[in-house]
Design a protein around this motif. Sequence first.
Motif, PDB file in Angstrom:
ATOM      1  N   TYR A   3      -5.972 -45.626 -25.005  1.00  0.00           N
ATOM      2  CA  TYR A   3      -5.819 -46.356 -26.336  1.00  0.00           C
ATOM      3  C   TYR A   3      -5.975 -45.169 -27.316  1.00  0.00           C
ATOM      4  O   TYR A   3      -6.658 -44.303 -27.062  1.00  0.00           O
ATOM      5  CB  TYR A   3      -6.647 -47.429 -26.677  1.00  0.00           C
ATOM      6  N   ASP A   4      -5.751 -45.304 -28.529  1.00  0.00           N
ATOM      7  CA  ASP A   4      -5.955 -44.473 -29.623  1.00  0.00           C
ATOM      8  C   ASP A   4      -5.769 -45.175 -31.088  1.00  0.00           C
ATOM      9  O   ASP A   4      -5.168 -46.252 -31.336  1.00  0.00           O
ATOM     10  CB  ASP A   4      -5.061 -43.122 -29.638  1.00  0.00           C
ATOM     11  N   GLU A   5      -6.150 -44.337 -32.078  1.00  0.00           N
ATOM     12  CA  GLU A   5      -5.722 -45.053 -33.309  1.00  0.00           C
ATOM     13  C   GLU A   5      -4.128 -44.982 -33.810  1.00  0.00           C
ATOM     14  O   GLU A   5      -3.751 -44.064 -33.287  1.00  0.00           O
ATOM     15  CB  GLU A   5      -6.751 -44.413 -34.527  1.00  0.00           C
ATOM     16  N   ARG A 154     -19.380 -45.125 -27.836  1.00  0.00           N
ATOM     17  CA  ARG A 154     -18.593 -45.658 -29.221  1.00  0.00           C
ATOM     18  C   ARG A 154     -18.328 -47.168 -29.045  1.00  0.00           C
ATOM     19  O   ARG A 154     -18.409 -47.906 -29.898  1.00  0.00           O
ATOM     20  CB  ARG A 154     -17.540 -45.075 -29.648  1.00  0.00           C
ATOM     21  N   ASP A 155     -17.613 -47.268 -27.886  1.00  0.00           N
ATOM     22  CA  ASP A 155     -17.118 -48.916 -27.871  1.00  0.00           C
ATOM     23  C   ASP A 155     -18.305 -49.610 -27.391  1.00  0.00           C
ATOM     24  O   ASP A 155     -18.132 -50.962 -27.933  1.00  0.00           O
ATOM     25  CB  ASP A 155     -16.191 -48.793 -26.569  1.00  0.00           C
ATOM     26  N   HIS A 156     -19.240 -49.262 -26.707  1.00  0.00           N
ATOM     27  CA  HIS A 156     -20.540 -50.150 -26.697  1.00  0.00           C
ATOM     28  C   HIS A 156     -21.082 -50.410 -27.832  1.00  0.00           C
ATOM     29  O   HIS A 156     -21.587 -51.547 -28.011  1.00  0.00           O
ATOM     30  CB  HIS A 156     -21.586 -49.472 -25.669  1.00  0.00           C
ATOM     31  N   ALA A 157     -21.175 -49.448 -28.984  1.00  0.00           N
ATOM     32  CA  ALA A 157     -21.692 -49.830 -30.265  1.00  0.00           C
ATOM     33  C   ALA A 157     -20.791 -50.714 -30.812  1.00  0.00           C
ATOM     34  O   ALA A 157     -21.469 -51.745 -31.600  1.00  0.00           O
ATOM     35  CB  ALA A 157     -21.844 -48.294 -30.787  1.00  0.00           C
ATOM     36  N   ARG A 220     -18.503 -34.378 -32.556  1.00  0.00           N
ATOM     37  CA  ARG A 220     -16.782 -34.745 -32.321  1.00  0.00           C
ATOM     38  C   ARG A 220     -16.362 -33.850 -33.618  1.00  0.00           C
ATOM     39  O   ARG A 220     -16.988 -33.480 -34.658  1.00  0.00           O
ATOM     40  CB  ARG A 220     -16.709 -35.924 -32.339  1.00  0.00           C
ATOM     41  N   PRO A 221     -15.211 -33.320 -33.325  1.00  0.00           N
ATOM     42  CA  PRO A 221     -14.212 -32.425 -34.270  1.00  0.00           C
ATOM     43  C   PRO A 221     -14.157 -32.918 -35.746  1.00  0.00           C
ATOM     44  O   PRO A 221     -14.027 -32.445 -36.767  1.00  0.00           O
ATOM     45  CB  PRO A 221     -12.891 -32.474 -33.673  1.00  0.00           C
ATOM     46  N   HIS A 222     -14.383 -34.375 -35.868  1.00  0.00           N
ATOM     47  CA  HIS A 222     -14.011 -35.195 -37.022  1.00  0.00           C
ATOM     48  C   HIS A 222     -15.448 -35.551 -37.662  1.00  0.00           C
ATOM     49  O   HIS A 222     -15.379 -36.466 -38.580  1.00  0.00           O
ATOM     50  CB  HIS A 222     -13.028 -36.003 -37.115  1.00  0.00           C
ATOM     51  N   ALA A 223     -16.350 -35.003 -37.354  1.00  0.00           N
ATOM     52  CA  ALA A 223     -17.616 -35.583 -37.497  1.00  0.00           C
ATOM     53  C   ALA A 223     -17.947 -35.509 -39.185  1.00  0.00           C
ATOM     54  O   ALA A 223     -18.801 -36.283 -39.585  1.00  0.00           O
ATOM     55  CB  ALA A 223     -18.860 -34.645 -36.849  1.00  0.00           C
ATOM     56  N   LEU A 230     -15.219 -42.863 -35.341  1.00  0.00           N
ATOM     57  CA  LEU A 230     -14.183 -41.870 -35.079  1.00  0.00           C
ATOM     58  C   LEU A 230     -13.311 -42.200 -33.662  1.00  0.00           C
ATOM     59  O   LEU A 230     -13.918 -43.040 -32.755  1.00  0.00           O
ATOM     60  CB  LEU A 230     -14.683 -40.599 -34.889  1.00  0.00           C
ATOM     61  N   GLY A 231     -12.053 -41.967 -33.649  1.00  0.00           N
ATOM     62  CA  GLY A 231     -11.335 -41.857 -32.401  1.00  0.00           C
ATOM     63  C   GLY A 231     -10.978 -40.372 -32.145  1.00  0.00           C
ATOM     64  O   GLY A 231     -11.711 -39.425 -32.410  1.00  0.00           O
ATOM     65  N   THR A 232     -10.005 -40.110 -31.160  1.00  0.00           N
ATOM     66  CA  THR A 232      -9.608 -38.947 -30.491  1.00  0.00           C
ATOM     67  C   THR A 232      -8.953 -37.952 -31.762  1.00  0.00           C
ATOM     68  O   THR A 232      -8.861 -36.780 -31.433  1.00  0.00           O
ATOM     69  CB  THR A 232      -8.892 -39.195 -29.107  1.00  0.00           C
ATOM     70  N   ARG A 233      -8.340 -38.528 -32.843  1.00  0.00           N
ATOM     71  CA  ARG A 233      -7.707 -37.859 -33.794  1.00  0.00           C
ATOM     72  C   ARG A 233      -8.023 -38.144 -34.918  1.00  0.00           C
ATOM     73  O   ARG A 233      -7.284 -37.804 -36.209  1.00  0.00           O
ATOM     74  CB  ARG A 233      -6.063 -38.213 -33.415  1.00  0.00           C
ATOM     75  N   GLY A 234      -9.311 -38.644 -35.356  1.00  0.00           N
ATOM     76  CA  GLY A 234      -9.744 -38.700 -36.592  1.00  0.00           C
ATOM     77  C   GLY A 234     -10.370 -40.060 -36.769  1.00  0.00           C
ATOM     78  O   GLY A 234     -10.750 -40.751 -35.842  1.00  0.00           O
TER      79      GLY A 234
END
Length: 317
Positions: A3-5, A154-157, A220-223, A230-234
């Motif tokens: 899954y992703d944003e 992240r998902d746990h939080a 992460r890259p978008h920190a 955050l997702g994998t692309r923002g």
Amino acid sequence: MYYDECVADDTTLRNIVLSIHPDVRPLVESWVRSLRAEGRSHRTIENYAMAVRALTRWADENGAPIEPTRQTTDHLRRFVADELDRNARGSVVLRYRCLQQWFKWLIVEDELDVSPMAKMKAPALDEVVEPVLSEDQLKNLLAATSGRDWLERRDHAIIRTFVDTGMRMGELVGLRLVDVDLDRQTLLVVGTKNRRARLASIGDKTAVALDRYIRARDRRPHAASPMLWLGTRGTLGSNGVGAMLRVRGEQAGVNDLHAHRFRHTAAHRWLAAGGQEGDLMRLAGWKNPAMLQRYGRSAAEERARDAHKRLRLGDSL
């Protein structure tokens, strides 16, 4: 990851507006600007625009006037009747409420003198009791996200935040890093419907889960984003969180998992534990007692049976 944003809310809304008949589109664009100035959420504005689009398409297909200034009460009644034949009653009621706001705005802007919906009544809404999540289901969801990968953290939080606070989806995705106070164990939440800010309390385990996620997030890259999730692309939006919940739900054996089930579950668990109704209203961000009644219906019979066991009315004789 599976899954992703999804695309930004602004893009989605723009596509909805562009798909509205060009004779009506300029008014809708003005309405959207007005709604944004009022601080309405993206999701609310999207619902409003989709309702106007549905009405305009129906009018175009059924020989009714497309322009809202020429639409009559009879046209609106026919539209609602056709909607009830095709869609779930809850969806039709939502669309009805959106169109009420549309015509009210047209009156404020002197485009109309009287709303064609002024003497109409909304369709009766079937009472649907949302099933709550059991203790075992909640434990399985937390176990499904107990790994050390940054996405699992992240998902746990996210799941712990939903369980602990019962906040709305839009409130969760709207959280910023500065809204998280791990020492005081609070989250500054801005209501998606009324834009009122409130402090949501979190427990020790949720604070630890957020702390672990934030430390992983920093790498992460978008920190640098001000948004918490955050997702994998923002930045992670509502669509991304919804997709995540469905996947994690399947892993935990919970079908059709969505954010609102956590909200109903949190209200049920609060009341079942003996929490005060007034405190629940404040924590959930409700001003109208009707919302408390609506959410309190979930598993109300279970709470009543538990109360009966505690009171032991028959055994006292």
